[in-house]
Design a protein around this motif. Structure first.
Motif, short mmCIF file in Angstrom:
data_model
loop_
_atom_site.label_atom_id
_atom_site.label_comp_id
_atom_site.label_asym_id
_atom_site.label_seq_id
_atom_site.Cartn_x
_atom_site.Cartn_y
_atom_site.Cartn_z
N GLU A 7 0.82 -1.20 0.00
CA GLU A 7 0.00 0.00 0.00
C GLU A 7 0.86 1.26 0.00
O GLU A 7 0.57 2.25 0.66
CB GLU A 7 -0.96 0.00 1.19
CG GLU A 7 -1.98 -1.13 1.06
CD GLU A 7 -2.99 -1.14 2.19
OE1 GLU A 7 -2.70 -0.51 3.23
OE2 GLU A 7 -4.04 -1.76 2.02
N ARG A 8 1.98 1.19 -0.71
CA ARG A 8 2.88 2.33 -0.80
C ARG A 8 3.47 2.36 -2.20
O ARG A 8 3.19 1.51 -3.03
CB ARG A 8 4.01 2.22 0.23
CG ARG A 8 3.49 2.34 1.65
CD ARG A 8 4.55 1.97 2.65
NE ARG A 8 3.97 1.85 3.98
CZ ARG A 8 4.59 1.28 4.99
NH1 ARG A 8 5.79 0.77 4.83
NH2 ARG A 8 4.02 1.21 6.16
N GLU A 9 4.35 3.31 -2.40
CA GLU A 9 4.93 3.50 -3.72
C GLU A 9 6.33 2.90 -3.77
O GLU A 9 7.07 2.95 -2.79
CB GLU A 9 5.02 5.00 -4.00
CG GLU A 9 5.44 5.34 -5.42
CD GLU A 9 5.56 6.84 -5.58
OE1 GLU A 9 6.28 7.26 -6.48
OE2 GLU A 9 4.93 7.57 -4.78
N TYR A 10 6.72 2.34 -4.90
CA TYR A 10 8.00 1.66 -5.01
C TYR A 10 8.91 2.26 -6.05
O TYR A 10 8.47 2.74 -7.07
CB TYR A 10 7.79 0.18 -5.32
CG TYR A 10 7.07 -0.39 -4.19
CD1 TYR A 10 7.73 -0.55 -3.00
CD2 TYR A 10 5.71 -0.54 -4.24
CE1 TYR A 10 7.05 -0.94 -1.89
CE2 TYR A 10 5.02 -0.93 -3.13
CZ TYR A 10 5.69 -1.13 -1.95
OH TYR A 10 5.01 -1.49 -0.86
N THR A 11 10.20 2.19 -5.79
CA THR A 11 11.18 2.73 -6.73
C THR A 11 12.20 1.69 -7.14
O THR A 11 12.90 1.87 -8.11
CB THR A 11 11.93 3.92 -6.10
OG1 THR A 11 12.52 3.49 -4.88
CG2 THR A 11 10.97 5.07 -5.83
N GLY A 12 12.35 0.62 -6.38
CA GLY A 12 13.42 -0.34 -6.64
C GLY A 12 12.97 -1.47 -7.54
O GLY A 12 11.87 -1.44 -8.08
N PRO A 13 13.86 -2.46 -7.69
CA PRO A 13 13.51 -3.61 -8.54
C PRO A 13 12.28 -4.33 -7.99
O PRO A 13 12.22 -4.65 -6.82
CB PRO A 13 14.74 -4.52 -8.44
CG PRO A 13 15.81 -3.66 -7.87
CD PRO A 13 15.15 -2.60 -7.06
N GLU A 25 25.53 -1.72 -0.16
CA GLU A 25 26.01 -1.17 -1.43
C GLU A 25 24.94 -1.17 -2.51
O GLU A 25 25.19 -0.79 -3.65
CB GLU A 25 27.23 -1.95 -1.93
CG GLU A 25 28.54 -1.59 -1.22
CD GLU A 25 28.59 -2.12 0.20
OE1 GLU A 25 28.30 -3.31 0.38
OE2 GLU A 25 28.89 -1.34 1.13
N GLY A 26 23.76 -1.65 -2.16
CA GLY A 26 22.68 -1.68 -3.13
C GLY A 26 22.67 -2.93 -4.00
O GLY A 26 21.89 -3.02 -4.95
N GLN A 39 25.06 -14.04 8.83
CA GLN A 39 24.00 -13.03 8.78
C GLN A 39 24.49 -11.81 8.04
O GLN A 39 25.69 -11.63 7.85
CB GLN A 39 23.53 -12.65 10.18
CG GLN A 39 24.55 -11.83 10.98
CD GLN A 39 24.02 -11.47 12.35
OE1 GLN A 39 23.54 -12.33 13.10
NE2 GLN A 39 24.13 -10.20 12.71
N LEU A 40 23.57 -10.98 7.59
CA LEU A 40 23.91 -9.80 6.80
C LEU A 40 22.82 -8.75 7.01
O LEU A 40 21.64 -9.09 7.08
CB LEU A 40 23.97 -10.19 5.31
CG LEU A 40 24.32 -9.10 4.30
CD1 LEU A 40 25.77 -8.68 4.45
CD2 LEU A 40 24.04 -9.60 2.89
N THR A 41 23.24 -7.49 7.09
CA THR A 41 22.25 -6.41 7.15
C THR A 41 21.82 -6.07 5.73
O THR A 41 22.66 -5.79 4.87
CB THR A 41 22.83 -5.17 7.83
OG1 THR A 41 23.19 -5.51 9.17
CG2 THR A 41 21.82 -4.03 7.85
N VAL A 42 20.53 -6.11 5.49
CA VAL A 42 19.99 -5.82 4.16
C VAL A 42 18.85 -4.80 4.30
O VAL A 42 18.46 -4.43 5.41
CB VAL A 42 19.46 -7.10 3.47
CG1 VAL A 42 20.61 -8.10 3.29
CG2 VAL A 42 18.32 -7.72 4.26
#
Ligand code: FES
Length: 154
Positions: A7-13, A25-26, A39-42
């Protein structure tokens, strides 16, 4: 559609089955990025206010999960939880075996059981982010966090 899910707007893949998780790093997260125990922060790439949605991606052997784990929210041994402590909003940055540890007041969350609280002052579990694998093998979120991120929200 995903727009309805979030219920929001998206900009990414955006995949047909979710929005990409990316590292600091995207870069998108391929299925083989982590070994069990790592583990990894994403970040959910398209989450509005991405700086407020740091997410702990953990990986274990699938059979290790139990308790409160939402199996439908995990894939290939991966599970994802908000990194924002539900006590006072610190980053849950430490780790003690399978326990996620907040450095501020030693809040402890069981990564194998839905990040339920197993020690310290946090009032509730870290909300889980439902994830799956895209058709080309990258981790994606299939919806928003299952509960409010950070302190408050009951
Ligand atoms: Fe995490 Fe207090 S902010 S235990």
């Amino acid at each position: 559609s995903l727009t309805r899910v979030f219920e929001r707007e998206y900009t990414g893949p955006v995949y047909s089955d979710g929005v990409a998780l990316v590292d600091a790093e995207g870069e998108q997260i391929a299925e083989d990025r982590l070994a069990p125990g790592e583990q990894l922060t994403v970040f959910p790439a398209s989450h509005p206010g991405i700086e407020r949605a740091p997410t702990l991606l953990v990986r274990f052997e699938e059979g290790e999960y139990g308790g409160e784990t939402r199996a439908e929210f995990t894939v290939g041994g991966y599970a994802a939880f908000s990194k924002v402590c539900t006590h006072a909003g610190c980053m849950v940055a430490d780790r003690d075996g399978t326990t996620l540890v907040c450095p501020c007041h030693s809040g402890r969350f069981d990564a194998l059981s839905g990040a339920t609280v197993v020690g310290g002052p946090p009032p509730r579990a870290l909300p889980q982010l439902p994830i799956t694998l895209s058709s080309d093998g990258y981790l994606v979120a299939t919806g928003d966090f299952e509960g409010p991120v950070g302190p408050g929200g009951g």
